[in-house]
Scaffold this active site. Sequence first.
Site, PDB file in Angstrom:
ATOM      1  CB  SER A  19      -0.978  -0.001   1.182  1.00  0.00           C
ATOM      2  OG  SER A  19      -1.960  -0.991   0.960  1.00  0.00           O
ATOM      3  CE  LYS A  68      -9.516  -6.082   4.313  1.00  0.00           C
ATOM      4  NZ  LYS A  68      -9.789  -6.423   2.905  1.00  0.00           N
ATOM      5  CG  ASN A  89     -11.122  -1.251   2.165  1.00  0.00           C
ATOM      6  OD1 ASN A  89     -12.011  -0.413   2.223  1.00  0.00           O
ATOM      7  ND2 ASN A  89     -10.458  -1.500   1.052  1.00  0.00           N
ATOM      8  CG  ASP A 105     -11.543  -4.887  -0.011  1.00  0.00           C
ATOM      9  OD1 ASP A 105     -10.482  -4.301  -0.281  1.00  0.00           O
ATOM     10  OD2 ASP A 105     -11.781  -5.364   1.112  1.00  0.00           O
ATOM     11  CB  ALA A 134     -13.179 -11.885   0.050  1.00  0.00           C
ATOM     12  CG  ASN A 154     -18.009 -21.961   0.215  1.00  0.00           C
ATOM     13  OD1 ASN A 154     -16.824 -21.743  -0.065  1.00  0.00           O
ATOM     14  ND2 ASN A 154     -18.442 -22.052   1.453  1.00  0.00           N
ATOM     15  NE  ARG A 155     -13.616 -26.126   2.581  1.00  0.00           N
ATOM     16  CZ  ARG A 155     -12.515 -25.832   3.240  1.00  0.00           C
ATOM     17  NH1 ARG A 155     -11.391 -26.489   2.981  1.00  0.00           N
ATOM     18  NH2 ARG A 155     -12.512 -24.882   4.149  1.00  0.00           N
ATOM     19  CG  MET A 214     -11.116 -11.858  -5.421  1.00  0.00           C
ATOM     20  SD  MET A 214     -12.693 -12.020  -4.603  1.00  0.00           S
ATOM     21  CE  MET A 214     -12.519 -11.026  -3.203  1.00  0.00           C
ATOM     22  N   GLY A 238      -5.041 -10.816  -8.092  1.00  0.00           N
ATOM     23  CA  GLY A 238      -5.708  -9.716  -7.399  1.00  0.00           C
ATOM     24  C   GLY A 238      -4.862  -8.466  -7.210  1.00  0.00           C
TER      25      GLY A 238
HETATM   26  P1  ATR Z   1     -12.142 -14.285   3.177  1.00  0.00           P
HETATM   27  O1  ATR Z   1     -12.447 -13.177   4.139  1.00  0.00           O
HETATM   28  O2  ATR Z   1     -10.831 -14.135   2.456  1.00  0.00           O
HETATM   29  O3  ATR Z   1     -13.255 -14.558   2.236  1.00  0.00           O
HETATM   30  P2  ATR Z   1     -12.905 -16.499   4.844  1.00  0.00           P
HETATM   31  O4  ATR Z   1     -14.077 -15.724   5.310  1.00  0.00           O
HETATM   32  O5  ATR Z   1     -12.078 -17.252   5.812  1.00  0.00           O
HETATM   33  O6  ATR Z   1     -11.881 -15.570   4.070  1.00  0.00           O
HETATM   34  O7  ATR Z   1     -13.416 -17.492   3.684  1.00  0.00           O
HETATM   35  C1  ATR Z   1     -12.561 -18.400   3.094  1.00  0.00           C
HETATM   36  C2  ATR Z   1     -13.283 -19.065   1.927  1.00  0.00           C
HETATM   37  O8  ATR Z   1     -12.361 -19.947   1.258  1.00  0.00           O
HETATM   38  C3  ATR Z   1     -14.467 -19.913   2.338  1.00  0.00           C
HETATM   39  O9  ATR Z   1     -15.432 -19.848   1.311  1.00  0.00           O
HETATM   40  C4  ATR Z   1     -13.837 -21.324   2.416  1.00  0.00           C
HETATM   41  O10 ATR Z   1     -14.738 -22.389   2.228  1.00  0.00           O
HETATM   42  P3  ATR Z   1     -15.585 -22.981   3.474  1.00  0.00           P
HETATM   43  O11 ATR Z   1     -16.744 -22.046   3.645  1.00  0.00           O
HETATM   44  O12 ATR Z   1     -15.969 -24.336   3.006  1.00  0.00           O
HETATM   45  O13 ATR Z   1     -14.652 -22.993   4.648  1.00  0.00           O
HETATM   46  C5  ATR Z   1     -12.904 -21.264   1.245  1.00  0.00           C
HETATM   47  N1  ATR Z   1     -11.809 -22.251   1.334  1.00  0.00           N
HETATM   48  C6  ATR Z   1     -10.781 -22.259   2.199  1.00  0.00           C
HETATM   49  N2  ATR Z   1      -9.960 -23.302   1.964  1.00  0.00           N
HETATM   50  C7  ATR Z   1     -10.496 -23.977   0.910  1.00  0.00           C
HETATM   51  C8  ATR Z   1     -10.122 -25.153   0.189  1.00  0.00           C
HETATM   52  N3  ATR Z   1      -9.020 -25.837   0.504  1.00  0.00           N
HETATM   53  N4  ATR Z   1     -10.920 -25.557  -0.834  1.00  0.00           N
HETATM   54  C9  ATR Z   1     -12.037 -24.876  -1.149  1.00  0.00           C
HETATM   55  N5  ATR Z   1     -12.459 -23.749  -0.501  1.00  0.00           N
HETATM   56  C10 ATR Z   1     -11.683 -23.318   0.515  1.00  0.00           C
END
Ligand code: ATR
Length: 270
Positions: A19, A68, A89, A105, A134, A154-155, A214, A238
Amino acid sequence: MNLKPRYAVFGNPVAHSKSPQIHQEFAKQEGADIDYGRICADIGGFAEAAARFFAEGGQGANVTLPFKVDAYNWVDEHSERALAAGAVNTVIPLGGGRFLGDNTDGVGMVQDILKAQNVGIAGRNILIIGAGGAVRGVVPVLQDEKPAGIVIANRTPEKARELAGRFGVQTALLSELPADGFDIIINASSGGLSGELPDIAPEVFGKCLLAYDMVYGKEAEPFLRFARASGAVQTADGLGMLVGQAAFSYQLWRGFAPDIVPVIRTIKEL
Ligand code: ATR
């Protein structure tokens, strides 16, 4: 006595933050002389560090991980974007000891896609992988650009469903995403930080014009490499989002709108 206007980024760790270099590039464009530092606050110590910085004459602050949400709780007023993101932010002093929290962001990412990547968003089908903090910040800003549709996958599917419900967008399972279904695919999962790829089929990238991660640098590489090998025409990490969010912060503080394109080029070469 230091008469230059003072700004800073708060984080922990923060030594790696680009930054200061980015904001000095903006100051060159404006023909201004500013002081922009890094402040490593203690975990749990954001409020105290921010209060001290502004009491000593600070004129604006950026906030990065992990503060944040602390910044969101510390400010007195929130922009709509900050409310949607649930995170701040950018801190802008309002006078009289009051502070406004904004979140740049999402607009930073959108400006990068439109102006630096030269990819339109209107009428496009967008896939977002991840459902963390994010994603909350970027979905409403993407919606403002009138895409044809947004799908969140999402996972943990419940988290995607929760976010999709909040913003009125679609959700799908990572394992059931349609082939050739998306023009823009954004990786907002933090899996890349530990070298992991989201569990999606290569065919999903069949019509992909832009694959976007990102995060920037090495952590973005596995996803962007996979995207290219699977047919994505263009990829971007990003870094442009980082410069874009900084540019909106700078404008909020100083009323000058920097041109992000040359700055992205300069920062990439550092
Ligand atoms: P940020 O603020 O950067 O978004 P976060 O709130 O911790 O960080 O979110 C991380 C994201 O990455 C989540 O969507 C997480 O999936 P889960 O909701 O299932 O935890 C995802 N993530 C982290 N590690 C992952 C992996 N190995 N494979 C797939 N998704 C992953």
